[in-house]
Each structure stands twice: as C-alpha cells, then as structure tokens.
Design a protein around this motif. Sequence first.
Motif, PDB file in Angstrom:
ATOM      1  N   ASP A 153       8.762 -19.796  -3.861  1.00 48.35           N
ATOM      2  CA  ASP A 153       8.426 -19.438  -2.482  1.00 48.35           C
ATOM      3  C   ASP A 153       7.694 -18.108  -2.374  1.00 48.35           C
ATOM      4  O   ASP A 153       7.041 -17.825  -1.373  1.00 48.35           O
ATOM      5  N   GLY A 154       7.815 -17.259  -3.384  1.00 52.37           N
ATOM      6  CA  GLY A 154       7.184 -15.950  -3.328  1.00 52.37           C
ATOM      7  C   GLY A 154       7.852 -14.993  -4.286  1.00 52.37           C
ATOM      8  O   GLY A 154       8.877 -15.316  -4.889  1.00 52.37           O
ATOM      9  N   VAL A 162       0.612 -26.619  -1.527  1.00 51.09           N
ATOM     10  CA  VAL A 162       1.994 -26.350  -1.126  1.00 51.09           C
ATOM     11  C   VAL A 162       2.232 -26.623   0.366  1.00 51.09           C
ATOM     12  O   VAL A 162       3.344 -26.434   0.866  1.00 51.09           O
ATOM     13  N   ARG A 163       1.212 -27.055   1.073  1.00 52.66           N
ATOM     14  CA  ARG A 163       1.362 -27.408   2.489  1.00 52.66           C
ATOM     15  C   ARG A 163       0.694 -28.742   2.739  1.00 52.66           C
ATOM     16  O   ARG A 163      -0.320 -29.050   2.112  1.00 52.66           O
ATOM     17  N   PRO A 164       1.265 -29.575   3.619  1.00 55.70           N
ATOM     18  CA  PRO A 164       2.379 -29.283   4.538  1.00 55.70           C
ATOM     19  C   PRO A 164       3.766 -29.248   3.883  1.00 55.70           C
ATOM     20  O   PRO A 164       4.711 -28.727   4.458  1.00 55.70           O
ATOM     21  N   ALA A 165       3.895 -29.828   2.680  1.00 60.04           N
ATOM     22  CA  ALA A 165       5.203 -29.820   2.016  1.00 60.04           C
ATOM     23  C   ALA A 165       5.022 -29.280   0.605  1.00 60.04           C
ATOM     24  O   ALA A 165       4.174 -29.759  -0.148  1.00 60.04           O
ATOM     25  N   VAL A 168      -2.894 -30.899  -7.886  1.00 63.92           N
ATOM     26  CA  VAL A 168      -3.444 -29.750  -8.597  1.00 63.92           C
ATOM     27  C   VAL A 168      -4.963 -29.906  -8.622  1.00 63.92           C
ATOM     28  O   VAL A 168      -5.481 -30.963  -8.993  1.00 63.92           O
ATOM     29  N   GLU A 169      -5.667 -28.866  -8.217  1.00 66.65           N
ATOM     30  CA  GLU A 169      -7.119 -28.919  -8.141  1.00 66.65           C
ATOM     31  C   GLU A 169      -7.727 -27.665  -8.762  1.00 66.65           C
ATOM     32  O   GLU A 169      -7.030 -26.669  -9.032  1.00 66.65           O
ATOM     33  N   ASP A 187      -3.422 -23.534   2.216  1.00 63.72           N
ATOM     34  CA  ASP A 187      -2.491 -24.584   1.808  1.00 63.72           C
ATOM     35  C   ASP A 187      -2.184 -24.556   0.311  1.00 63.72           C
ATOM     36  O   ASP A 187      -1.527 -25.469  -0.191  1.00 63.72           O
ATOM     37  N   TRP A 188      -2.645 -23.508  -0.394  1.00 61.56           N
ATOM     38  CA  TRP A 188      -2.627 -23.546  -1.849  1.00 61.56           C
ATOM     39  C   TRP A 188      -1.923 -22.337  -2.460  1.00 61.56           C
ATOM     40  O   TRP A 188      -1.971 -21.243  -1.907  1.00 61.56           O
ATOM     41  N   TYR A 189      -1.304 -22.564  -3.616  1.00 64.14           N
ATOM     42  CA  TYR A 189      -0.824 -21.487  -4.475  1.00 64.14           C
ATOM     43  C   TYR A 189      -1.804 -21.352  -5.634  1.00 64.14           C
ATOM     44  O   TYR A 189      -2.051 -22.307  -6.372  1.00 64.14           O
TER      45      TYR A 189
END
Length: 300
Positions: free
Chosen positions: A149-150, A139-142, A117-118, A164-166
């Motif tokens: 998911d959405g 959330v990426r690569p894993a 978390v950033e 790569d982030w939510y």
Amino acid sequence: IIGAAVMQWKMGAKFEPRIMPAIIERFGVTVFCAPPTAYRMLIGHVDLTRYDWSGLRNSLSAGEPLNPEVLRGWRDATGTDILDYYGQTETVPLVANFPGQPIKEGSMGRPAPGHVVEVLDDDCNVLPTNEEGHIAVKVRPASPPGVFDGYWRAEDPRSSFHGDWYFTGDRAYRDEDGYFWFVGRSDDLIKSSGYRIGPFEVESALQEHPAVLENAVIGKPDELRGQIVKAFVVLRPGFTASPALVKELQEHVTRVTAPYKYPREIDFVTELPKTISGKVRRMDLRKQEMEKIRQGKTGS
C-alpha cells in the motif's frame, strides 16, 4: 503454506558453491531457488556432472537478471531449465517463466495471472512492442493481492504510485509474444554520449566470454561523455588479467551488442560486493568509483 517441506541450510557469511550440489543430491531436493550469482558460481567452480540431479524437478531464479549463458550451462549440467521470475519486496512475483511454456533465454517471462503488468512511458501510457519503459502494475480500481500500500513512515508513502499504476522503478521492454525483457533499474541506466545503455545487456555479453566467471557493469562519471561504461570482471581459473584480455573483451562486447556499448574501462577483481542473498551491489561499485574520482581531484 501448501504443505511442502522447506529445507534451509545455514551457509554463513559467504556462499560456498561446492557444498550445495551434495546437499541437493543427499536430501533429495526437488525445487531449488537461487539468485543468478549462485548459479554462476556453481557452474564456474563445481563439476556439476559428478552429481545425481534426477530428483530435481524445477530450478528457479530471482533477485537479479538471469544471463542466457548461465541458463544454458545449468541445463547442460543438470537437465533442468532455470525458470526466471521477477518480483519485489513490495510485491509478489509479477512476471515469470512458467513450467510447460517456451523459455526465451534472457527474458524474465510473462505477467503472472491476476496482475495487469505493462511497460509505460512517464505519463502512464502503454508503450508499443519493443519500446523500453517503466515496468508498472495496475492497482486501480482494485489492487491485486501482494502489492503493498505504500512505504511505512515515508514522507510520501505512495511516491511510487502514479494514477492507476505502481511504478516498480525497473525498466524493460515487451516483445511481440508478450515476454518482458529486463533493461535495468532506473537509477542503474548508463547515459553515455546521448545513448541509454542498460548494464544487463553488457553484462550478458561479457558473461558469454570463456574467460569471465562473473561481472558487473556500472556507469562511471566522465566529463566528455557524461558517463562511460565500466566493467568489473572476475576471471575463471586458468585466465590471467592483461591489457590483451581487456581489448579482447571490449571487442567481444562490440560484436555481440553495439560499438557504443562496450566497456571503455575494465577492472579485474577477485570478487564482487554482494548482499547476503547473493545480489551484486552495483551501488558499492559506483561509490567506489566516485571516491576514486574525488581523491584524484583533491590529490589525496
């Protein structure tokens, strides 16, 4: 799911603070979780020293920011700290205060193990210490467990995902010890005369005043400043609304925060609009103010 007994109490349409301490005492509740609004009402309406809290092991809070004044009041009455944590419907808890670790009053803690978390800027760059930005989860690569998911059946199901982030839609800053400090929802931030003001800081300052039982702060549209800070205040028993008290509260916020953050308008109300779980519905307050402005312009 871990074999713990969970106690539920059907409380009806409104939270009744005078019933809860007796239930905790009678049934030996060891872990108590409630939103900050419930803690504020318990402290403000009940003599908590009358009850036996020796069985209470942990007190938890989530759903909205926890004011330092509430944490101190609960600790003085029950002997337990409130462990504040942060999560969403879209996620599991992402940031938390953990047992055995130092608590910084007003902070929502540090990232939960297993999650990156950033605090990011608009371009997904990690921001320096003490600089406000988006709360985001990698959330990426894993994707970590518990992150959705959405949005189902949405036009853009992954509208909150960037690279790569939510992006959670909330804003905060992180201090030199890795503790996160909540600023507000991105759509709750008040922009007044070029300043960005988080409602939580103003609410926390108001909450420290002995006359204030609970309060909520919003940005009210203003032709000159863009928005002004407006507060809605529920008073403690024994205090009476007056112009003198308005001035006293404004001066208090100015001393505690900064001159540009004080509420230029204060309405004294008997209660605040809340969700069934106890969160304050600032959206309703904003709609209420917009309706007043509309009626004023139309003369209706």
